[in-house]
Write an enzyme that holds these catalytic residues in place. Structure first.
Site, PDB file in Angstrom:
ATOM      1  N   SER A   1      -9.764  33.193 -25.285  1.00 58.73           N
ATOM      2  CA  SER A   1      -9.305  33.614 -23.960  1.00 58.73           C
ATOM      3  C   SER A   1      -9.283  32.447 -22.992  1.00 58.73           C
ATOM      4  CB  SER A   1     -10.274  34.676 -23.433  1.00 58.73           C
ATOM      5  OG  SER A   1     -10.027  34.932 -22.065  1.00 58.73           O
TER       6      SER A   1
ATOM      7  N   TYR B   1     -18.531  37.266 -20.788  1.00 64.20           N
ATOM      8  CA  TYR B   1     -17.360  37.440 -21.651  1.00 64.20           C
ATOM      9  C   TYR B   1     -16.789  36.081 -22.067  1.00 64.20           C
ATOM     10  CZ  TYR B   1     -12.562  38.130 -23.060  1.00 64.20           C
ATOM     11  OH  TYR B   1     -11.381  38.060 -23.755  1.00 64.20           O
TER      12      TYR B   1
ATOM     13  N   LYS C   1     -16.608  34.054 -25.836  1.00 64.56           N
ATOM     14  CA  LYS C   1     -15.382  33.537 -26.463  1.00 64.56           C
ATOM     15  C   LYS C   1     -15.535  32.049 -26.789  1.00 64.56           C
ATOM     16  CE  LYS C   1     -13.062  37.177 -27.011  1.00 64.56           C
ATOM     17  NZ  LYS C   1     -12.673  37.596 -28.380  1.00 64.56           N
TER      18      LYS C   1
HETATM   19  C1  WQD Z   1      -5.180  38.935 -12.130  1.00 65.70           C
HETATM   20  C2  WQD Z   1      -5.148  38.624 -10.649  1.00 65.70           C
HETATM   21  C3  WQD Z   1      -7.006  39.511  -9.400  1.00 65.70           C
HETATM   22  C4  WQD Z   1      -5.853  43.761  -9.645  1.00 65.70           C
HETATM   23  C5  WQD Z   1      -8.967  38.564 -16.818  1.00 65.70           C
HETATM   24  C6  WQD Z   1      -9.864  37.756 -17.699  1.00 65.70           C
HETATM   25  C7  WQD Z   1      -9.064  37.093 -18.770  1.00 65.70           C
HETATM   26  C8  WQD Z   1      -8.313  38.122 -19.554  1.00 65.70           C
HETATM   27  C9  WQD Z   1      -7.416  38.861 -18.642  1.00 65.70           C
HETATM   28  C10 WQD Z   1      -9.466  39.431 -21.275  1.00 65.70           C
HETATM   29  C11 WQD Z   1      -6.520  38.233 -10.078  1.00 65.70           C
HETATM   30  C12 WQD Z   1      -5.709  40.097  -8.946  1.00 65.70           C
HETATM   31  C13 WQD Z   1      -5.942  42.392  -9.806  1.00 65.70           C
HETATM   32  C14 WQD Z   1      -5.496  44.298  -8.367  1.00 65.70           C
HETATM   33  C15 WQD Z   1      -5.342  42.051  -7.513  1.00 65.70           C
HETATM   34  N1  WQD Z   1      -9.243  39.056 -20.111  1.00 65.70           N
HETATM   35  N2  WQD Z   1      -5.695  41.551  -8.749  1.00 65.70           N
HETATM   36  N3  WQD Z   1      -5.260  43.418  -7.362  1.00 65.70           N
HETATM   37  O1  WQD Z   1      -8.946  38.172 -13.825  1.00 65.70           O
HETATM   38  O2  WQD Z   1      -6.896  36.747 -14.199  1.00 65.70           O
HETATM   39  O3  WQD Z   1      -8.110  37.653 -16.122  1.00 65.70           O
HETATM   40  O4  WQD Z   1      -8.192  39.453 -17.616  1.00 65.70           O
HETATM   41  O5  WQD Z   1      -9.207  39.202 -22.354  1.00 65.70           O
HETATM   42  O6  WQD Z   1      -9.895  36.404 -19.605  1.00 65.70           O
HETATM   43  O7  WQD Z   1     -10.538  36.793 -16.945  1.00 65.70           O
HETATM   44  O8  WQD Z   1      -6.820  39.198 -14.762  1.00 65.70           O
HETATM   45  O9  WQD Z   1      -5.369  41.129 -14.339  1.00 65.70           O
HETATM   46  O10 WQD Z   1      -7.809  41.269 -13.681  1.00 65.70           O
HETATM   47  O11 WQD Z   1      -6.276  39.809 -12.380  1.00 65.70           O
HETATM   48  O12 WQD Z   1      -5.138  41.308  -6.555  1.00 65.70           O
HETATM   49  O13 WQD Z   1      -5.403  45.506  -8.164  1.00 65.70           O
HETATM   50  O14 WQD Z   1      -4.779  39.815  -9.959  1.00 65.70           O
HETATM   51  O15 WQD Z   1      -7.879  39.307  -8.328  1.00 65.70           O
HETATM   52  O16 WQD Z   1      -6.320  37.237  -9.107  1.00 65.70           O
HETATM   53  P1  WQD Z   1      -7.762  37.884 -14.603  1.00 65.70           P
HETATM   54  P2  WQD Z   1      -6.584  40.445 -13.822  1.00 65.70           P
END
Ligand code: WQD
Length: 326
Positions: A118, A144, A148
């Site tokens: 990841s 997490y 990984k």
């Molecule tokens: C993306 C962006 C949020 C929801 C994580 C893990 C990564 C992988 C994927 C697992 C961020 C913003 C989100 C909302 C928002 N995981 N957001 N409003 O955190 O980049 O990655 O998930 O395998 O390893 O770290 O993904 O989709 O949660 O968020 O503003 O309602 O969207 O703050 O900036 P992230 P995400």
């Protein structure tokens, strides 16, 4: 060659199984069905229900199906939950991998091992606004991400000691579906979280708009799950073709899209017009994480083909199937 796909009934795993079988590879799914769905496994592909923590069950599956390669996706993947339950994550993701590798090396029949890693291994990349390469220092910011990174070490060390060809694929932000039945059923990432709000006729939320990025919202590298699945096919074939390989590869598009940019496209493509509200920053979110995808192109001849519109429309079709009437 027969590939054991652990986690093959999950959202990403099932896409990998479909891509591998469509490419003519023989596969067997190994899944504990904790979050996986048996319906996602294609007809004709055997499903062994078991945990990777159960070494005897893994050993029997390896022998029964004459497994010669493994693609390991079975894992827990919620960053927030991993902060609450680190022991659970280390057990499932690190101990589960150790038990699996022990069974694989004891059986001695497999020559290739592909590991699902990841972008979470990078944490907040020290490069700031630049692209993240595989040589960017890894400083995971959650249990997490730690599991990984530890998994990559375990895979590499075991591969060297046991003569396995190995690849760790660092997934960036995965979205979309090959068809509606394979869509993600979880609501843990930006795209489904925005769908949930729009469906409830509520404004989607932006977690922080004061980041040092062009529009103030976080920038990520979104990758279509179909492209990600094809990267697994390419990696599996590269390992088979060249014994002794040891690959660590970013699987992204090399293109950043902001949260506001994603919400705008989601509104446009799903026929909504709900301006987002700004919520507080989510602790631990890095401002900008975008892959350099060059190494995967060089090593595998693989490149993502789909853009965010295809991710959003295919994910939306899956969402509508799960939520009739939306
Ligand atoms: C993306 C962006 C949020 C929801 C994580 C893990 C990564 C992988 C994927 C697992 C961020 C913003 C989100 C909302 C928002 N995981 N957001 N409003 O955190 O980049 O990655 O998930 O395998 O390893 O770290 O993904 O989709 O949660 O968020 O503003 O309602 O969207 O703050 O900036 P992230 P995400």
């Amino acid at each position: 060659m027969t590939w054991l796909i652990t986690g093959g009934a999950g959202y990403i795993g099932a896409h990998v199984v479909h891509a591998m079988t469509e490419a003519g590879e023989r596969t067997v799914v190994y899944d504990d069905l904790s979050t996986g769905l048996p319906d996602r496994v294609p007809d004709g592909v055997p499903l062994v229900v078991g945990s990777v923590l159960d070494g005897e069950r893994v050993a029997r599956a390896l022998a029964d199906h004459e497994v010669t390669g493994v693609v390991h996706l079975a894992a827990k993947k919620q960053v927030g939950e991993s902060v609450e339950l680190p022991l659970h994550y280390y057990r499932e993701n690190v101990e589960g991998l150790r038990v699996l590798l022990e069974a694989v090396t004891a059986a001695g029949t497999a020559s290739s091992f592909v590991f699902s890693s990841s972008a979470a291994v990078y944490g907040t990349p020290s490069t700031g606004a630049e692209l993240v390469t595989e040589d960017t220092p890894c400083l995971p910011m959650s249990p997490y991400g730690e599991t990984k990174l530890a998994g990559e070490w375990l895979v590499r060390a075991t591969g060297r000691a046991a003569g396995l060809s190995t690849a760790s694929l660092r997934y960036f932000n995965v979205a979309g579906a090959a068809r509606p039945e394979l869509a993600d059923t979880g609501v843990y990432n930006l795209v489904p979280m925005v769908f949930e709000k729009l469906t409830a006729n509520e404004p989607p939320r932006v977690f922080g708009d004061d980041y040092p990025t062009p529009d103030g919202t976080c920038v990520r590298d979104y990758i279509h799950v179909v492209d990600l699945a094809e990267a697994h096919v390419a990696a599996a074939r590269a390992l088979r073709a060249t014994p002794g390989r040891d690959l660590t590869l970013n699987i992204g598009r090399g293109e950043g899209v902001s949260v506001r940019g994603m919400i705008d496209r989601i509104n446009a493509l799903t026929g909504h017009d709900l301006a987002p509200t700004v919520a507080p920053r989510r602790p631990g979110d890095p401002a900008n994480v975008v892959a350099s995808a060059d190494r995967a192109a060089t090593e595998l001849g693989w490149k993502a083909r789909h853009g965010v519109d295809a991710m959003i429309t295919s994910a939306w079709a899956g969402w509508q199937r799960l939520h009739p009437g939306t």
